[in-house]
Design a protein around this motif. Structure first.
Motif: not given
Length: 110
Positions: A25-31, A53-57
């Motif tokens: 999910l992270f890789l999809d949403e952040v991408g 993006l900062k928070g997800s990262a």
């Protein structure tokens, strides 16, 4: 580039199966979020996107990428979009993703 202690901590907190889902999910949403970054965004929209993006990262240990997003978010929060290196942010995400994918199994097996 990657805070492996944070990655291990997250995996231990949520379990291996849920961790795999979070990573996907992270890789999809952040991408998708990185793809939305562009010169056409106004300062408010850019600030919001970089904040996400900062928070997800941070959650998944992408420390270098998160730092670049934080710097851009601060600049956009001041009402400026100039001086935010969107190419560097995008490149950092790609490099972080490559490092993460290349080392994940070995790091978590240790």
């Amino acid at each position: 580039m990657i805070d492996w202690a944070r990655v291990t901590e997250l995996r231990d907190e949520i379990g291996a199966e849920d961790f795999a889902e979070v990573v996907e999910l992270f890789l999809d949403e952040v991408g998708d979020g990185v793809a939305r970054l562009g010169p056409d965004l106004d300062a408010g929209a850019l600030e919001a996107e970089l904040h996400f993006l900062k928070g997800s990262a941070l959650n998944l240990g992408f420390s270098e990428f998160s730092s670049l997003c934080e710097a851009g978010e601060k600049r956009a929060g001041e009402g400026h979009t100039d001086g935010i290196d969107l190419d560097a942010i995008s490149s950092s995400f790609a490099a972080s993703m490559n490092a993460f994918n290349a080392e994940l199994d070995a790091r978590l097996a240790a």
